[in-house]
Design a protein around this motif. Sequence first.
Motif, PDB file in Angstrom:
ATOM      1  N   ALA A   1     -19.026   7.303  -1.004  1.00 49.46           N
ATOM      2  CA  ALA A   1     -18.329   6.985   0.243  1.00 49.46           C
ATOM      3  C   ALA A   1     -18.286   5.476   0.470  1.00 49.46           C
ATOM      4  N   LEU A   2     -19.342   4.816   0.033  1.00 48.27           N
ATOM      5  CA  LEU A   2     -19.372   3.352   0.146  1.00 48.27           C
ATOM      6  C   LEU A   2     -18.282   2.724  -0.715  1.00 48.27           C
ATOM      7  N   ILE A   3     -18.232   3.147  -1.960  1.00 49.09           N
ATOM      8  CA  ILE A   3     -17.227   2.589  -2.871  1.00 49.09           C
ATOM      9  C   ILE A   3     -15.828   2.914  -2.368  1.00 49.09           C
ATOM     10  N   TYR A   4     -15.683   4.114  -1.859  1.00 47.44           N
ATOM     11  CA  TYR A   4     -14.398   4.512  -1.300  1.00 47.44           C
ATOM     12  C   TYR A   4     -13.988   3.572  -0.171  1.00 47.44           C
ATOM     13  N   ALA A   5     -14.910   3.318   0.709  1.00 44.46           N
ATOM     14  CA  ALA A   5     -14.615   2.481   1.876  1.00 44.46           C
ATOM     15  C   ALA A   5     -14.218   1.073   1.452  1.00 44.46           C
ATOM     16  N   VAL A   6     -14.900   0.552   0.459  1.00 40.61           N
ATOM     17  CA  VAL A   6     -14.582  -0.793  -0.002  1.00 40.61           C
ATOM     18  C   VAL A   6     -13.156  -0.848  -0.557  1.00 40.61           C
ATOM     19  N   ASN A   7     -12.803   0.141  -1.346  1.00 46.91           N
ATOM     20  CA  ASN A   7     -11.455   0.168  -1.910  1.00 46.91           C
ATOM     21  C   ASN A   7     -10.395   0.385  -0.836  1.00 46.91           C
ATOM     22  N   GLU A   8     -10.716   1.228   0.104  1.00 50.02           N
ATOM     23  CA  GLU A   8      -9.776   1.490   1.186  1.00 50.02           C
ATOM     24  C   GLU A   8      -9.485   0.193   1.944  1.00 50.02           C
ATOM     25  N   HIS A   9     -10.543  -0.511   2.223  1.00 52.14           N
ATOM     26  CA  HIS A   9     -10.462  -1.794   2.896  1.00 52.14           C
ATOM     27  C   HIS A   9      -9.517  -2.726   2.150  1.00 52.14           C
ATOM     28  N   TYR A  10      -9.730  -2.839   0.856  1.00 52.29           N
ATOM     29  CA  TYR A  10      -8.938  -3.732   0.024  1.00 52.29           C
ATOM     30  C   TYR A  10      -7.470  -3.318   0.003  1.00 52.29           C
ATOM     31  N   LEU A  11      -7.220  -2.030  -0.187  1.00 54.85           N
ATOM     32  CA  LEU A  11      -5.840  -1.560  -0.262  1.00 54.85           C
ATOM     33  C   LEU A  11      -5.123  -1.686   1.073  1.00 54.85           C
ATOM     34  N   ASP A  12      -5.854  -1.509   2.148  1.00 53.69           N
ATOM     35  CA  ASP A  12      -5.257  -1.692   3.470  1.00 53.69           C
ATOM     36  C   ASP A  12      -4.760  -3.118   3.628  1.00 53.69           C
ATOM     37  N   ALA A  13      -5.610  -4.056   3.253  1.00 55.10           N
ATOM     38  CA  ALA A  13      -5.235  -5.460   3.386  1.00 55.10           C
ATOM     39  C   ALA A  13      -4.021  -5.772   2.511  1.00 55.10           C
ATOM     40  N   LEU A  14      -4.021  -5.211   1.314  1.00 61.77           N
ATOM     41  CA  LEU A  14      -2.908  -5.458   0.400  1.00 61.77           C
ATOM     42  C   LEU A  14      -1.613  -4.886   0.950  1.00 61.77           C
ATOM     43  N   ALA A  15      -1.677  -3.666   1.459  1.00 64.07           N
ATOM     44  CA  ALA A  15      -0.486  -3.030   2.024  1.00 64.07           C
ATOM     45  C   ALA A  15       0.040  -3.854   3.199  1.00 64.07           C
ATOM     46  N   GLU A  16      -0.869  -4.379   3.960  1.00 62.21           N
ATOM     47  CA  GLU A  16      -0.462  -5.179   5.110  1.00 62.21           C
ATOM     48  C   GLU A  16       0.312  -6.428   4.682  1.00 62.21           C
ATOM     49  N   ARG A  17      -0.173  -7.050   3.631  1.00 64.04           N
ATOM     50  CA  ARG A  17       0.512  -8.246   3.138  1.00 64.04           C
ATOM     51  C   ARG A  17       1.918  -7.907   2.672  1.00 64.04           C
ATOM     52  N   ILE A  18       2.033  -6.766   2.004  1.00 57.25           N
ATOM     53  CA  ILE A  18       3.353  -6.379   1.505  1.00 57.25           C
ATOM     54  C   ILE A  18       4.281  -6.035   2.665  1.00 57.25           C
ATOM     55  N   GLU A  19       3.746  -5.329   3.622  1.00 57.01           N
ATOM     56  CA  GLU A  19       4.558  -5.006   4.797  1.00 57.01           C
ATOM     57  C   GLU A  19       5.022  -6.270   5.505  1.00 57.01           C
ATOM     58  N   SER A  20       4.140  -7.232   5.580  1.00 62.09           N
ATOM     59  CA  SER A  20       4.492  -8.494   6.224  1.00 62.09           C
ATOM     60  C   SER A  20       5.641  -9.177   5.484  1.00 62.09           C
ATOM     61  N   THR A  21       5.518  -9.203   4.157  1.00 62.14           N
ATOM     62  CA  THR A  21       6.601  -9.786   3.353  1.00 62.14           C
ATOM     63  C   THR A  21       7.913  -9.052   3.596  1.00 62.14           C
ATOM     64  N   CYS A  22       7.833  -7.743   3.673  1.00 61.71           N
ATOM     65  CA  CYS A  22       9.045  -6.945   3.873  1.00 61.71           C
ATOM     66  C   CYS A  22       9.702  -7.259   5.214  1.00 61.71           C
ATOM     67  N   ARG A  23       8.883  -7.428   6.216  1.00 62.44           N
ATOM     68  CA  ARG A  23       9.448  -7.782   7.527  1.00 62.44           C
ATOM     69  C   ARG A  23      10.130  -9.146   7.447  1.00 62.44           C
ATOM     70  N   GLU A  24       9.455 -10.055   6.784  1.00 65.03           N
ATOM     71  CA  GLU A  24       9.963 -11.420   6.693  1.00 65.03           C
ATOM     72  C   GLU A  24      11.309 -11.489   5.972  1.00 65.03           C
ATOM     73  N   TYR A  25      11.476 -10.643   4.971  1.00 63.49           N
ATOM     74  CA  TYR A  25      12.689 -10.713   4.158  1.00 63.49           C
ATOM     75  C   TYR A  25      13.741  -9.686   4.541  1.00 63.49           C
ATOM     76  N   HIS A  26      13.535  -9.057   5.651  1.00 62.01           N
ATOM     77  CA  HIS A  26      14.512  -8.103   6.151  1.00 62.01           C
ATOM     78  C   HIS A  26      15.877  -8.790   6.288  1.00 62.01           C
ATOM     79  N   GLY A  27      16.922  -8.165   5.704  1.00 63.29           N
ATOM     80  CA  GLY A  27      18.263  -8.688   5.873  1.00 63.29           C
ATOM     81  C   GLY A  27      18.675  -9.767   4.884  1.00 63.29           C
ATOM     82  N   ARG A  28      17.745 -10.195   4.048  1.00 66.32           N
ATOM     83  CA  ARG A  28      18.103 -11.208   3.046  1.00 66.32           C
ATOM     84  C   ARG A  28      18.805 -10.556   1.851  1.00 66.32           C
TER      85      ARG A  28
END
Lengths: 209, 209
Positions: free
Chosen positions: B68-95
């Motif tokens: 569960a610990l290892i799971y949580a660490v990976n979840e944390h990491y993937l959440d942050a990564l997904a957030e960065r990608i979502e942010s990029t997507c918002r930024e480039y909307h309409g380009r």
Amino acid sequence: MTYAAPAALKPRKRPQQRRATATLDAIFEATIQLLVKDGIARLTTTRVAERAGASVGTMYQYFPHKQALIYAVNEHYLDALAERIESTCREYHGRTAAEMVEAVIDTYWRAKTERPDVTRALYRSVVELDNEALILAFADRTDAATTEMLASASDRSFADVVSVNRTLVTVVFGTVRNSFERGQSGEIAEELRRQLLIMCRAYLEAKMN
Amino acid sequence: MTYAAPAALKPRKRPQQRRATATLDAIFEATIQLLVKDGIARLTTTRVAERAGASVGTMYQYFPHKQALIYAVNEHYLDALAERIESTCREYHGRTAAEMVEAVIDTYWRAKTERPDVTRALYRSVVELDNEALILAFADRTDAATTEMLASASDRSFADVVSVNRTLVTVVFGTVRNSFERGQSGEIAEELRRQLLIMCRAYLEAKMN
DNA sequence: CTATGATATGAAGGATTGTTCAGTTTGAGG
DNA sequence: CCTCAAACTGAACAATCCTTCATATCATAG
């Protein structure tokens, strides 16, 4: 430059008599079966021996430790895979670049999806290892084969075959693996394969000169 | 459809007081550091606690077991990564579509190569898990974000956005990972990134209508 | 048939490590 | 200052499992 297995991971000795090769085969087979069934976490030396119809001691006559066994199984698998790719490359020597790309995609895709459970199990087991040599050796063999093939294309010549080739294999192998990890299969996977082919061919067009 | 963590892998409780969140952070940090330093095989609960400046018992108040610990660490990491990608997507909307592809490649590439050792360590640790939910949740988030972005392209419209998008993300993510596994870095990796961009753009051209 | 090396056996040793729990310390509200 | 729940402690338990080695069996050459 060739990549050898780390000394610590090499087998202890090779079988000499017929029954020895038989037990070794059984050990390999048992290892894969157990990896598929229970995953690497539950793979114990005793269980492997048991399923192989041998005893733990026997296994330790051929492998210095458990890791060496897992290493050998993966090496075996990657060798066979590399051979298939080399074979495809020989077969498509001198054809058009587009045909080549399709052939490599098909070969790799088929090899990976033939026994998805085995593929997955080995993907998961290989990370337990000091697998650098394994991966580099495989990459070198396939790079050499595909580069040579690509350079022989009847309809194209590339300013930088090495770069184009490396791009293609990295993309193809990586895409297949990623598709695999996402659990894609059936129609979605088929569609992806088609699109991947379109993409690679579009790339070839763009790199034409 | 949303993917939740398997019940067995969920944390036991959330911290309520300030010192509790501090120790939790320390445990996360310690886990990553140890994964980077010694790999998952040598990651023991005692060592994690020790390095975190806590005791094993404390760790077990928050996680039902090591997994569960290892799971949580990976979840944390993937959440942050997904957030960065979502942010990029918002930024480039309409380009333009070409700009979008470049932006996604850059974001993902940068995230993965910023701390290569961490990336590698987590790649290796995640296979120990029942990681299906983790991977699917990440795929879903990014697919949604990139599809939405791609559909807003100012210069193109695709008959099958979903398929085109899935192809692009599978190829991009897979390629980066594979490049990573082959240990590519420096100029070779840079060159690959350029070629990948060329390839994706050529694909966009081919899919234009 | 015999000698010798190859092959096989599996109980026992030894080491590691995940997890618990009874008891202690800390913090916050009243 | 008092109380209670939250947070923390770490020795001890229990289970697993890798690896060895003394012994036994088998295959083959002479």
